[in-house]
Design a protein around this motif. Structure first.
Motif, mmCIF file in Angstrom:
data_model
loop_
_atom_site.group_PDB
_atom_site.id
_atom_site.type_symbol
_atom_site.label_atom_id
_atom_site.label_comp_id
_atom_site.label_asym_id
_atom_site.label_seq_id
_atom_site.Cartn_x
_atom_site.Cartn_y
_atom_site.Cartn_z
ATOM 1 N N HIS A 1 0.831 -1.207 0.000
ATOM 2 C CA HIS A 1 0.000 0.000 0.000
ATOM 3 C C HIS A 1 0.870 1.263 0.000
ATOM 4 N N CYS A 2 1.931 1.271 0.803
ATOM 5 C CA CYS A 2 2.797 2.446 0.898
ATOM 6 C C CYS A 2 3.520 2.731 -0.409
ATOM 7 N N TRP A 3 3.927 1.685 -1.112
ATOM 8 C CA TRP A 3 4.619 1.874 -2.391
ATOM 9 C C TRP A 3 3.775 2.728 -3.335
ATOM 10 N N GLU A 4 2.470 2.514 -3.313
ATOM 11 C CA GLU A 4 1.572 3.232 -4.209
ATOM 12 C C GLU A 4 1.145 4.593 -3.672
ATOM 13 N N LEU A 5 0.817 4.672 -2.396
ATOM 14 C CA LEU A 5 0.071 5.808 -1.855
ATOM 15 C C LEU A 5 0.747 7.159 -2.048
ATOM 16 N N ALA B 1 8.347 13.534 -16.866
ATOM 17 C CA ALA B 1 8.544 14.355 -18.064
ATOM 18 C C ALA B 1 8.736 13.509 -19.312
ATOM 19 N N SER B 2 9.356 12.333 -19.170
ATOM 20 C CA SER B 2 9.651 11.504 -20.344
ATOM 21 C C SER B 2 8.602 10.431 -20.605
ATOM 22 N N GLN B 3 7.967 9.931 -19.544
ATOM 23 C CA GLN B 3 7.035 8.822 -19.719
ATOM 24 C C GLN B 3 5.566 9.204 -19.575
ATOM 25 N N GLY B 4 5.280 10.349 -19.000
ATOM 26 C CA GLY B 4 3.886 10.752 -18.842
ATOM 27 C C GLY B 4 3.102 9.759 -17.997
ATOM 28 N N LEU B 5 1.904 9.432 -18.434
ATOM 29 C CA LEU B 5 1.033 8.560 -17.652
ATOM 30 C C LEU B 5 1.607 7.165 -17.439
ATOM 31 N N SER B 6 2.516 6.744 -18.290
ATOM 32 C CA SER B 6 3.084 5.402 -18.144
ATOM 33 C C SER B 6 3.832 5.216 -16.830
ATOM 34 N N VAL B 7 4.243 6.318 -16.185
ATOM 35 C CA VAL B 7 4.964 6.157 -14.911
ATOM 36 C C VAL B 7 4.073 5.508 -13.860
ATOM 37 N N ILE B 8 2.771 5.583 -14.038
ATOM 38 C CA ILE B 8 1.851 5.002 -13.058
ATOM 39 C C ILE B 8 2.059 3.499 -12.946
ATOM 40 N N TRP B 9 2.471 2.874 -14.038
ATOM 41 C CA TRP B 9 2.686 1.423 -13.986
ATOM 42 C C TRP B 9 3.817 1.035 -13.036
ATOM 43 N N TRP B 10 4.704 1.977 -12.725
ATOM 44 C CA TRP B 10 5.749 1.680 -11.742
ATOM 45 C C TRP B 10 5.157 1.459 -10.348
ATOM 46 N N LEU B 11 3.923 1.921 -10.133
ATOM 47 C CA LEU B 11 3.282 1.761 -8.826
ATOM 48 C C LEU B 11 2.574 0.425 -8.681
ATOM 49 N N LEU B 12 2.299 -0.247 -9.799
ATOM 50 C CA LEU B 12 1.486 -1.462 -9.784
ATOM 51 C C LEU B 12 2.050 -2.609 -8.943
ATOM 52 N N PRO B 13 3.380 -2.835 -8.899
ATOM 53 C CA PRO B 13 3.884 -3.949 -8.087
ATOM 54 C C PRO B 13 3.490 -3.866 -6.612
ATOM 55 N N GLY B 14 3.326 -2.658 -6.086
ATOM 56 C CA GLY B 14 2.945 -2.522 -4.673
ATOM 57 C C GLY B 14 1.625 -3.189 -4.359
ATOM 58 N N PRO B 15 0.524 -2.773 -5.013
ATOM 59 C CA PRO B 15 -0.757 -3.437 -4.751
ATOM 60 C C PRO B 15 -0.746 -4.933 -5.056
ATOM 61 N N VAL B 16 -0.077 -5.335 -6.137
ATOM 62 C CA VAL B 16 -0.077 -6.759 -6.511
ATOM 63 C C VAL B 16 0.592 -7.594 -5.428
ATOM 64 N N LEU B 17 1.791 -7.210 -5.035
ATOM 65 C CA LEU B 17 2.503 -7.981 -4.004
ATOM 66 C C LEU B 17 1.809 -7.875 -2.654
ATOM 67 N N GLY B 18 1.212 -6.698 -2.372
ATOM 68 C CA GLY B 18 0.469 -6.548 -1.122
ATOM 69 C C GLY B 18 -0.725 -7.474 -1.051
ATOM 70 N N LEU B 19 -1.451 -7.609 -2.141
ATOM 71 C CA LEU B 19 -2.615 -8.499 -2.178
ATOM 72 C C LEU B 19 -2.208 -9.950 -1.987
ATOM 73 N N ILE B 20 -1.087 -10.340 -2.584
ATOM 74 C CA ILE B 20 -0.598 -11.713 -2.410
ATOM 75 C C ILE B 20 -0.248 -11.970 -0.947
ATOM 76 N N ALA B 21 0.427 -11.005 -0.331
ATOM 77 C CA ALA B 21 0.891 -11.189 1.043
ATOM 78 C C ALA B 21 -0.242 -11.251 2.055
ATOM 79 N N MET B 22 -1.336 -10.541 1.787
ATOM 80 C CA MET B 22 -2.384 -10.405 2.799
ATOM 81 C C MET B 22 -3.544 -11.380 2.627
ATOM 82 N N ARG B 23 -3.376 -12.400 1.810
ATOM 83 C CA ARG B 23 -4.474 -13.357 1.649
ATOM 84 C C ARG B 23 -4.869 -13.978 2.977
ATOM 85 N N GLY B 24 -3.907 -14.145 3.874
ATOM 86 C CA GLY B 24 -4.205 -14.731 5.178
ATOM 87 C C GLY B 24 -5.009 -13.842 6.083
#
Length: 391
Positions: free
Chosen positions: A217-221, A360-383
């Motif tokens: 969550h922190c990686w993204e927020l 400045a160089s990637q525009g909206l595509s930089v948002i994809w750098w945030l995606l690993p945070g939610p993905v890995l967080g969801l995997i970790a918190m299944r329990g």
């Protein structure tokens, strides 16, 4: 009077105290014009605050300071010092190095405000921690957004005014918490203590799962919050309208997270904090994936998506804290939460650095750098998807 409504007192003080966090971001565009700061410089100043917060939380966690000093006293002292440092930034804003040092010092002070605010909430309202912490994190969200509001209402005034107003609010927060004191449901202090005592909480499976979800969550927020003015300005430019409303719209996008936190807290009492956190993180993660793909959609549609994102991106935070509070050793609760915060906020630094340096160089595509945070967080918190009433 304050002790009759302790939760109200704490969350308002949290709002006022955390207005220091993004105080510079609220005047970012004005600083670019007035002293020539670049987008990268603004990113550096945001990273400096995060680094200071991490250093401060590690210090109070490893030394046991969070559990050996009365929480209300540490909160009040931190808020006063933070107010002074934040005001001092005005005199060094033109020097990036000195400005970064000032923001680092502000982050140090915030380490005595946010984690200690969580401990104070638990000390007063332990039976409904998820809902109560929802209010607390909601006020943190408003506090983060408030510099944009302060800039909006002082747009005709010099950029220094919002910073001074934020410092004034922090001083009020110090007085409120000092007068309130610590609640009866936690020991006010802990004698002795070992270095790195907060790490012992990671031996608990539930705490570990909550912390790992929180880290994703922190990686993204904070990277999203840092990007918000840029994303808003992009859509206003596409609409062909003035950028004067960037502050107001940025405030709205971030502040809408406050009702998200409160509603998530209420829902946690019925379906459990784990389920609420999972759903919120999945929603914001989906927006990380989809938003760049929809970059050519109508600007008003994308501004609407930003509101949904702002609502969901913070809604899980309090639930992670509630889950962690329930599984951490009670006599080391402050240290455990501070350690979790320190690690989580350390992860915000590379995320913020990536999105601000590549915008400045990637525009909206930089948002994809945030995606690993939610993905890995969801995997970790299944329990954490456990029945309601068990959190």
């Amino acid at each position: 009077m304050l002790k009759r409504y302790p939760l109200v007192t704490i969350v308002i003080a949290q709002l006022f105290g955390t207005s220091l966090w993004f105080s510079v971001n609220g005047v970012g565009l004005a600083l670019q014009e007035a002293v020539g700061l670049s987008e990268g410089d603004l990113g550096l100043l945001t990273i400096a605050v995060q680094a200071g917060f991490i250093t401060g939380t590690l210090t109070i966690a490893t030394t046991g300071l969070a559990d050996r000093v009365r929480a209300s006293h540490l909160f009040a002292i931190s808020a006063v010092l933070g107010a002074l440092v934040n005001a001092a930034f005005i005199g060094v804003a033109g020097n990036v190095t000195l400005a970064a040092i000032a923001r680092f010092a502000t982050g140090l002070c915030l380490a005595g405000i946010y984690p200690l605010g969580m401990k104070l909430v638990v000390s007063w309202t332990p039976s409904h921690a998820g809902a109560a912490l929802g209010w607390l994190v909601g006020m943190l969200t408003l506090g983060t957004a408030s510099p944009h509001l302060l800039r909006g209402v002082t747009l005709a005034l010099p950029w220094q005014w919002p910073l001074l107003l934020a410092s004034g609010l922090a001083l009020v927060a110090a007085v409120m918490i000092f007068r309130l004191g610590v609640g009866p449901h936690l020991p006010p202090t802990a004698k002795g203590g070992r270095p790195w005592a907060g790490l012992l909480a990671f031996q608990q499976r539930g705490f570990r799962a909550a912390a790992l979800g929180y880290f994703g969550h922190c990686w993204e927020l904070y990277a999203f919050w840092t990007l918000t003015p840029f994303l808003v300005a992009r859509e206003l430019t596409r609409l062909g309208t003035s950028l004067d409303s960037v502050s107001w719209l940025s405030f709205t996008v971030i502040a809408v997270g406050m009702p998200g936190c409160v509603l998530a807290g209420r829902a946690s009492r019925h379906v459990g904090s784990g389920r609420v956190a999972f759903i919120a993180l999945a929603c914001s993660g989906a927006l990380c994936l989809l938003y760049p793909l929809l970059g050519s959609a109508p600007p008003l549609f994308l501004l609407g998506l930003l509101l949904i994102w702002g609502f969901s991106v913070i809604a899980d935070s309090a639930q992670f804290s509630a889950l962690a509070s329930a599984t951490a050793p009670s006599d080391r609760l402050g240290s455990a939460l501070a350690m979790m915060n320190a690690i989580g906020f350390a992860l915000t630094i590379p995320a913020i650095a990536l999105v601000t340096s590549l915008w400045a160089s990637q525009g909206l595509s930089v948002i994809w750098w945030l995606l690993p945070g939610p993905v890995l967080g969801l995997i970790a918190m299944r329990g954490l998807l456990i029945p309601a009433g068990k959190t």
